[in-house]
Scaffold this active site. Structure first.
Site, short mmCIF file in Angstrom:
data_model
loop_
_atom_site.label_atom_id
_atom_site.label_comp_id
_atom_site.label_asym_id
_atom_site.label_seq_id
_atom_site.Cartn_x
_atom_site.Cartn_y
_atom_site.Cartn_z
N ASP A 13 0.82 -1.23 0.00
CA ASP A 13 0.00 0.00 0.00
C ASP A 13 0.84 1.27 0.00
O ASP A 13 0.44 2.29 0.54
CB ASP A 13 -0.96 0.04 1.22
CG ASP A 13 -1.78 -1.22 1.32
OD1 ASP A 13 -2.30 -1.66 0.29
OD2 ASP A 13 -1.90 -1.77 2.44
N GLU A 14 2.03 1.20 -0.61
CA GLU A 14 2.91 2.37 -0.62
C GLU A 14 2.55 3.37 -1.72
O GLU A 14 3.16 4.44 -1.81
CB GLU A 14 4.38 1.95 -0.81
CG GLU A 14 4.94 1.05 0.29
CD GLU A 14 4.79 -0.43 -0.04
OE1 GLU A 14 4.07 -0.74 -1.03
OE2 GLU A 14 5.35 -1.26 0.68
N GLY A 15 1.62 2.99 -2.57
CA GLY A 15 1.26 3.87 -3.69
C GLY A 15 1.94 3.42 -4.98
O GLY A 15 2.23 4.24 -5.85
N GLY A 17 0.68 1.73 -7.41
CA GLY A 17 -0.20 1.88 -8.57
C GLY A 17 0.07 3.18 -9.31
O GLY A 17 0.24 3.19 -10.53
N ASN A 38 -5.28 -10.33 -3.93
CA ASN A 38 -5.10 -9.73 -2.60
C ASN A 38 -4.59 -8.30 -2.76
O ASN A 38 -4.73 -7.48 -1.86
CB ASN A 38 -4.14 -10.56 -1.73
CG ASN A 38 -2.84 -10.94 -2.45
OD1 ASN A 38 -2.69 -10.77 -3.64
ND2 ASN A 38 -1.91 -11.50 -1.70
N ALA A 39 -3.97 -8.00 -3.89
CA ALA A 39 -3.43 -6.66 -4.13
C ALA A 39 -4.53 -5.70 -4.57
O ALA A 39 -5.56 -6.12 -5.09
CB ALA A 39 -2.37 -6.72 -5.23
N HIS A 41 -4.26 -1.93 -6.48
CA HIS A 41 -3.50 -0.77 -6.92
C HIS A 41 -4.44 0.34 -7.36
O HIS A 41 -5.24 0.15 -8.27
CB HIS A 41 -2.55 -1.16 -8.08
CG HIS A 41 -1.42 -2.02 -7.62
ND1 HIS A 41 -0.57 -2.67 -8.47
CD2 HIS A 41 -1.00 -2.34 -6.38
CE1 HIS A 41 0.32 -3.34 -7.76
NE2 HIS A 41 0.07 -3.16 -6.49
N THR A 239 2.46 -12.49 3.29
CA THR A 239 1.68 -13.16 2.28
C THR A 239 2.47 -14.41 1.84
O THR A 239 3.53 -14.71 2.40
CB THR A 239 1.33 -12.21 1.11
OG1 THR A 239 0.38 -12.87 0.27
CG2 THR A 239 2.54 -11.78 0.30
N ARG A 303 -10.39 -2.43 4.80
CA ARG A 303 -9.99 -2.37 6.22
C ARG A 303 -9.17 -1.12 6.51
O ARG A 303 -8.40 -0.67 5.67
CB ARG A 303 -9.13 -3.59 6.57
CG ARG A 303 -9.91 -4.88 6.63
CD ARG A 303 -9.00 -6.04 6.99
NE ARG A 303 -8.08 -6.38 5.92
CZ ARG A 303 -7.14 -7.30 6.01
NH1 ARG A 303 -6.95 -7.94 7.14
NH2 ARG A 303 -6.36 -7.58 4.99
N ASP A 333 2.66 14.89 0.84
CA ASP A 333 1.70 15.95 1.17
C ASP A 333 0.86 15.62 2.41
O ASP A 333 0.37 16.53 3.08
CB ASP A 333 0.76 16.20 -0.03
CG ASP A 333 0.09 14.92 -0.49
OD1 ASP A 333 0.81 13.98 -0.89
OD2 ASP A 333 -1.16 14.85 -0.44
P1 IMP Z 1 -3.00 -12.78 2.06
O1 IMP Z 1 -2.03 -12.29 1.05
O2 IMP Z 1 -4.44 -12.52 1.70
O3 IMP Z 1 -2.76 -14.21 2.44
O4 IMP Z 1 -2.77 -11.93 3.41
C1 IMP Z 1 -1.57 -12.04 4.17
C2 IMP Z 1 -1.16 -10.69 4.75
O5 IMP Z 1 -0.75 -9.83 3.69
C3 IMP Z 1 -2.28 -9.95 5.49
O6 IMP Z 1 -1.70 -9.22 6.56
C4 IMP Z 1 -2.81 -8.99 4.44
O7 IMP Z 1 -3.43 -7.86 5.02
C5 IMP Z 1 -1.52 -8.62 3.74
N1 IMP Z 1 -1.71 -8.19 2.36
C6 IMP Z 1 -1.99 -8.95 1.28
N2 IMP Z 1 -2.08 -8.19 0.17
C7 IMP Z 1 -1.83 -6.94 0.54
C8 IMP Z 1 -1.73 -5.69 -0.18
O8 IMP Z 1 -1.88 -5.61 -1.40
N3 IMP Z 1 -1.44 -4.60 0.59
C9 IMP Z 1 -1.22 -4.66 1.92
N4 IMP Z 1 -1.30 -5.80 2.62
C10 IMP Z 1 -1.59 -6.92 1.94
#
Ligand code: IMP
Length: 428
Positions: A13-15, A17, A38-39, A41, A239, A303, A333
Site C-alpha cells: 500500500d505504498e502507492g 499503482g 489480494n493486491a 493498486h 503473504t 480495512r 503531502d
Molecule cells: P493474504 O495475502 O491474503 O494471504 O494476506 C496475508 C497478509 O498480507 C495480510 O496481513 C494482508 O493484510 C496482507 N496483504 C496482502 N495483500 C496486501 C496488499 O496488497 N497490501 C497490503 N497488505 C496486503
C-alpha cells in the site's frame, strides 16, 4: 536494456499503482510477477479512480503489452470481473494482454480454506484478505496445483480438480466442520472461465525474454511489500509469495543478469493492514489523523490501515534484500502541517539497540523504536512538481531519509493525480 522492478519497500500500500502508472508512459511492457487479487493498486486519472487487483496498471495506457506472469495466482472470477469493469470504460485487451500458462489458478476450495483457517485461528489469525492466496500457493509448492494451461485441457483439469477437491472437502468437513464444495458445479464454472480467458493464455517467459532482447522498455510491477515477503518479511504475518525483487525473476522466467534497476516505493510514513508487529505504529489521535488525511483504508478489503512514523530500519532492510537502486517517496503531502516528524533509526530490545531488522518476530514485537526528530513544515506540498519549490523542512526530511537509508530518492509523489509528482531521475 531498459527495465525496472517496482517493489513495495514497506508493508504494501505504498502507492505503487500511481508510480507504475506514471512510469508506464515510457514503458512498452508492464508485467505482474507475484501475488493475486489480494493486491489493490489505486490509480487516479482525471476524475476517474481505478482499483486494479490482478491486471497490470499498464492496461490503462493504450497499446502497452500487459503480462500476468507465472508467479501470480489467478482467481478467474475476479479477473473476469475486473476485465469487464475496464472494458465498460473502453479499455482494450485484444492483442495487449497475456496470462502465463504456468500461473496457478485460485479455486473455490482455496478461498474456503483460507477463510476457515483464519476464523479457526481467531486471536492468532494473520488477517489475510480471505482471497485464497495462501492455499493456492500451498498447492503450488505441494506440486498439485492447477495451472492456467490446465484450464485449456478439460480432461486434465477435471482429474486435478477431483483429486484436490477430495482432500479439500475432507479437511473442510472433518477439521473445520464446514460445508463441502461440489466438483460438478466448479467444473462447469471454470470451463466457462476457460472459454473467456483461453485466448490470452500464452508462453509469457518467451514473450518477456523477447521483449528484453529487442530492447523494449519493461516495468515489472510488484504487489504487496518487502515486509510481506514469505522469506524476508515479518513471518508468519506475511503473504505467501516472494514480494521482493528476486520474485520478479522467478515470477516471470528471466535471469537476474537481465535486470537494470530496482525502485522501492516507500510512503513518507508507514502503514500496515492485517495483523503482526509494527514498531512505529501510532495508536493515538495523530495516527488517526494520518489515516483520515491519507485515506488509509485498504483498496481490496476496505480495512482501516494501521499508521506509524517512517522507519528506516525497514528501509535499510528493504534496500539490502531488494538491491534498491532508488526510492520513490509517496504521499509527502499527507505530512503537511505537522509540527514535528519522527524517523525511527533503530530498535531497542533488552537494553541493546540494533540498526538491523530482526528476524525474530517476538523481538520486532517487543522492540522500542529509537527516533530522531525533525521540524515539520506548515506549507502545502500538494501538487508540487519541482524539488526546488518544496518547503525547506520537507527537503531536509527527504535528504535525511536518503542519508539514513543509503538510497537516493529518485521520485517524490505529492498527490493522487498522475502529474502531482517530482521526478529527479528517470527510470526507463
Ligand atoms: P493474504 O495475502 O491474503 O494471504 O494476506 C496475508 C497478509 O498480507 C495480510 O496481513 C494482508 O493484510 C496482507 N496483504 C496482502 N495483500 C496486501 C496488499 O496488497 N497490501 C497490503 N497488505 C496486503
Amino acid at each position: 536494456m531498459s527495465n525496472v522492478i517496482i517493489v513495495g519497500a514497506q508493508w504494501g500500500d505504498e502507492g505503487k499503482g500511481k508510480i507504475v502508472d506514471v512510469l508506464t508512459e515510457r514503458a512498452d511492457v508492464v508485467a505482474r510477477y507475484q501475488g493475486g487479487n489480494n493486491a489493490g493498486h489505486t490509480v487516479v486519472i482525471g476524475n476517474d479512480k481505478y482499483i486494479l487487483h490482478l491486471i497490470p496498471s499498464g492496461i490503462l495506457h493504450k497499446g502497452k503489452q500487459c503480462i500476468i506472469g507465472n508467479g501470480v495466482v489467478i482467481d478467474p472470477a475476479s479477473l473476469i470481473k475486473e476485465m469487464d469493469g475496464l472494458i465498460e470504460k473502453a479499455i482494450d485487451f485484444e492483442g495487449n494482454f497475456f496470462i502465463s500458462k504456468s500461473a496457478h489458478i485460485v479455486m473455490p476450495y482455496h478461498i474456503a480454506l483460507d477463510q476457515q483457517c483464519e476464523s479457526k485461528k481467531a486471536a492468532s489469525k494473520i488477517g489475510t484478505t480471505g482471497r485464497g492466496i495462501g492455499p493456492a500457493y500451498t498447492d503450488k509448492i505441494a506440486r498439485h496445483g492447477i495451472r492456467a494451461a490446465d484450464l485449456l485441457n478439460p480432461a486434465v483439469f477435471r482429474q486435478k480438480l477431483e483429486a484436490n477437491l477430495e482432500i479439500a472437502n475432507f479437511v473442510l468437513t472433518n477439521y473445520y466442520k464446514a460445508e463441502t464444495l461440489d466438483a460438478e458445479t466448479i467444473y462447469a464454472q471454470y470451463m466457462k472461465y476457460a472459454e473467456r480467458l483461453g485466448k490470452y493464455i500464452a508462453d509469457t517467459d518467451i514473450l518477456i525474454n523477447d521483449a528484453i532482447d529487442t530492447d523494449k522498455k519493461i516495468l515489472f510491477e510488484g504487489a504487496q511489500g518487502t515486509l510481506l515477503d514469505v522469506d524476508h518479511g515479518t513471518y508468519p504475518f506475511v503473504t505467501s509469495s516472494n514480494t521482493t525483487a528476486g520474485g520478479a525473476c522467478i515470477g516471470m522466467g528471466i535471469g537476474p543478469t537481465k535486470i537494470k534497476r530496482v525502485l522501492g516505493i516507500a510512503k513518507a510514513y508507514t502503514t500496515r493492514v492485517g495483523e503482526g508487529p509494527f514498531p512505529t505504529e501510532m495508536k493515538d489521535a495523530l495516527g488517526e489523523s494520518i489515516r483520515q488525511k491519507g485515506g488509509e483504508f485498504g483498496a481490496t478489503t476496505g480495512r482501516a490501515r494501521r499508521c506509524g512514523w517512517l522507519d528506516v530500519v525497514i528501509l535499510r532492510h528493504s534496500a539490502r534484500i531488494n538491491g534498491l537502486t532508488g526510492i520513490a517517496l509517496t504521499k509527502l503531502d499527507i505530512l503537511d502541517g505537522m509540527d514535528k516528524l519522527k524517523i525511527c533509526v533503530g530498535y531497542k530490545y533488552n537494553g541493546e539497540t540494533t540498526e538491523h531488522f530482526p528476524k525474530e518476530i517476538d523481538i520486532v514485537q517487543n522492540s522500542e523504536p529509537v527516533y530522531i526528530e525533525l521540524d515539520g513544515w506548515k506549507e502545502s506540498t500538494l501538487g508540487i512538481k519541482s524539488f526546488d519549490k518544496l518547503p525547506e523542512n520537507a527537503k531536509k526530511y527527504i535528504r535525511k531519509i536518503e542519508e539514513l537509508s543509503g538510497v537516493s530518492i529518485d521520485i517524490i509523489s505529492t498527490g493522487q493525480k498522475r502529474d502531482e509528482i517530482i521526478v529527479l531521475r528517470e527510470q526507463l
